[in-house]
Scaffold this motif. Structure first.
Motif, mmCIF file in Angstrom:
data_model
loop_
_atom_site.group_PDB
_atom_site.id
_atom_site.type_symbol
_atom_site.label_atom_id
_atom_site.label_comp_id
_atom_site.label_asym_id
_atom_site.label_seq_id
_atom_site.Cartn_x
_atom_site.Cartn_y
_atom_site.Cartn_z
ATOM 1 N N SER A 111 0.859 -1.372 -0.170
ATOM 2 C CA SER A 111 -0.167 0.266 -0.334
ATOM 3 C C SER A 111 1.175 1.322 0.214
ATOM 4 O O SER A 111 0.957 2.001 -0.273
ATOM 5 C CB SER A 111 -0.728 -0.247 1.253
ATOM 6 N N ALA A 112 2.011 1.550 0.465
ATOM 7 C CA ALA A 112 2.712 2.145 0.851
ATOM 8 C C ALA A 112 2.975 2.500 -0.818
ATOM 9 O O ALA A 112 3.312 3.901 -0.761
ATOM 10 C CB ALA A 112 3.572 2.716 2.438
ATOM 11 N N ARG A 113 4.036 1.721 -1.115
ATOM 12 C CA ARG A 113 4.910 1.673 -2.501
ATOM 13 C C ARG A 113 3.680 1.758 -2.895
ATOM 14 O O ARG A 113 4.373 2.908 -3.988
ATOM 15 C CB ARG A 113 4.784 0.291 -2.626
ATOM 16 N N ARG A 114 2.437 2.147 -3.288
ATOM 17 C CA ARG A 114 1.740 2.346 -4.458
ATOM 18 C C ARG A 114 1.467 4.122 -4.079
ATOM 19 O O ARG A 114 1.392 5.042 -5.412
ATOM 20 C CB ARG A 114 0.137 1.683 -4.063
ATOM 21 N N ILE A 115 1.425 4.201 -3.140
ATOM 22 C CA ILE A 115 1.932 5.948 -3.072
ATOM 23 C C ILE A 115 2.709 6.728 -2.698
ATOM 24 O O ILE A 115 3.260 7.468 -3.741
ATOM 25 C CB ILE A 115 1.151 6.152 -1.340
ATOM 26 N N TYR A 116 4.397 5.610 -3.077
ATOM 27 C CA TYR A 116 5.240 6.211 -3.896
ATOM 28 C C TYR A 116 5.088 6.520 -5.053
ATOM 29 O O TYR A 116 5.856 7.343 -5.246
ATOM 30 C CB TYR A 116 6.505 5.580 -2.613
ATOM 31 N N GLN A 117 4.489 5.113 -5.302
ATOM 32 C CA GLN A 117 4.334 5.572 -7.471
ATOM 33 C C GLN A 117 3.813 6.461 -7.297
ATOM 34 O O GLN A 117 3.999 7.139 -9.183
ATOM 35 C CB GLN A 117 4.212 3.868 -7.400
ATOM 36 N N ARG A 118 2.573 6.650 -7.503
ATOM 37 C CA ARG A 118 1.455 7.762 -7.852
ATOM 38 C C ARG A 118 2.603 9.281 -7.623
ATOM 39 O O ARG A 118 1.934 10.125 -8.584
ATOM 40 C CB ARG A 118 0.659 7.265 -6.562
ATOM 41 N N PHE A 119 3.280 9.602 -6.747
ATOM 42 C CA PHE A 119 4.503 10.775 -6.348
ATOM 43 C C PHE A 119 4.922 10.705 -7.496
ATOM 44 O O PHE A 119 6.135 11.707 -7.500
ATOM 45 C CB PHE A 119 3.971 11.140 -4.999
ATOM 46 N N GLY A 120 5.638 9.261 -8.038
ATOM 47 C CA GLY A 120 6.969 9.297 -9.056
ATOM 48 C C GLY A 120 8.197 8.778 -8.746
ATOM 49 O O GLY A 120 9.171 9.433 -9.237
ATOM 50 N N PHE A 121 8.107 8.325 -7.195
ATOM 51 C CA PHE A 121 9.340 8.004 -6.811
ATOM 52 C C PHE A 121 9.534 6.499 -7.637
ATOM 53 O O PHE A 121 8.883 6.174 -7.650
ATOM 54 C CB PHE A 121 8.999 7.004 -5.088
ATOM 55 N N ILE A 122 10.414 5.957 -7.390
ATOM 56 C CA ILE A 122 11.270 5.552 -8.029
ATOM 57 C C ILE A 122 11.882 4.517 -7.698
ATOM 58 O O ILE A 122 13.308 4.462 -6.442
ATOM 59 C CB ILE A 122 12.207 5.829 -9.668
ATOM 60 N N LEU A 123 11.689 2.769 -7.985
ATOM 61 C CA LEU A 123 12.536 1.850 -6.921
ATOM 62 C C LEU A 123 13.891 2.148 -7.542
ATOM 63 O O LEU A 123 14.828 2.112 -8.917
ATOM 64 C CB LEU A 123 11.731 1.095 -7.580
ATOM 65 N N THR A 124 15.608 2.909 -6.625
ATOM 66 C CA THR A 124 16.439 2.989 -6.767
ATOM 67 C C THR A 124 17.903 2.062 -6.533
ATOM 68 O O THR A 124 18.667 1.747 -6.515
ATOM 69 C CB THR A 124 16.851 4.577 -6.292
ATOM 70 N N ASP A 125 17.174 0.987 -5.744
ATOM 71 C CA ASP A 125 17.939 0.111 -4.987
ATOM 72 C C ASP A 125 17.311 -0.914 -4.271
ATOM 73 O O ASP A 125 16.015 -0.947 -3.811
ATOM 74 C CB ASP A 125 18.690 0.445 -3.862
ATOM 75 N N GLU A 126 17.745 -2.397 -4.415
ATOM 76 C CA GLU A 126 16.721 -3.316 -3.872
ATOM 77 C C GLU A 126 17.648 -4.214 -3.498
ATOM 78 O O GLU A 126 18.665 -5.052 -4.149
ATOM 79 C CB GLU A 126 15.318 -3.836 -4.458
#
Length: 175
Positions: free
Chosen positions: A135-150
């Motif tokens: 759920s948090a990830r969907r919020i971050y993605q909605r605002f344009g956050f990009i996964l940069t490390d995993e």
């Protein structure tokens, strides 16, 4: 009108009242243990983040918010200066309690933090999370956050996948 159908009074405000910071720690400890079985190591991490904020906060560069529903605390988030990178802020301790989910609180909290970050002159915002927090990830993605490390991460009594997300405030959506 049925009790469950009544309109809830929603408020997002600065976390500046007695008990707000302590609530952030307690709510994280309780919620993450209930939902994910995470141990007290997680609560200790949140306590360190909140204590650092309380001890060193720069009001021009850092802030925290509480979400309330009908006068009860139901969510929180912080925006703090990055450790070693000027112009980079960190989004920390986003939480919405189980009974307040679906009210848009997480989105409103992140929006407040990002508006503040832009106003404070940050170039980007980063955050660290785990991949099971969909759920948090969907919020971050909605605002344009990009996964940069995993990468795999052992913490809080579990094998997890730690993720770093980044939002370029110069290019990201202002939503």
């Amino acid at each position: 009108m049925l009790e469950g159908a009544r309109r809830r009074q929603i408020l997002v405000r600065r976390a500046d009242r007695p008990g707000d910071l302590g609530w952030m720690v307690m709510a994280h400890g309780e919620l993450y243990e209930q939902q994910f079985g995470w141990n007290a190591d997680f609560e200790a991490l949140v306590a360190r983040i909140v204590a650092d904020y309380a001890a060193k906060r720069s009001s021009a560069a850092e802030a925290a918010w509480i979400a309330e529903a009908d006068g009860e605390r139901v969510g929180c988030v912080m925006l703090v200066a990055g450790d070693d990178q000027p112009g980079v802020a960190k989004l920390r301790v986003l939480l919405v309690t189980s009974h307040a989910r679906g009210l848009g609180m997480g989105t409103r909290l992140v929006e407040e933090a990002l508006v503040f970050a832009r106003g404070a002159g940050y170039r980007s915002v980063t955050l660290w999370t785990t991949d099971n927090l969909a759920s948090a990830r969907r919020i971050y993605q909605r605002f344009g956050f990009i996964l940069t490390d995993e990468k795999p991460h052992r913490g809080f009594g579990h094998d997890l996948v730690g993720q770093t997300w980044t939002l370029d405030l110069l290019d990201g959506p202002a939503e």
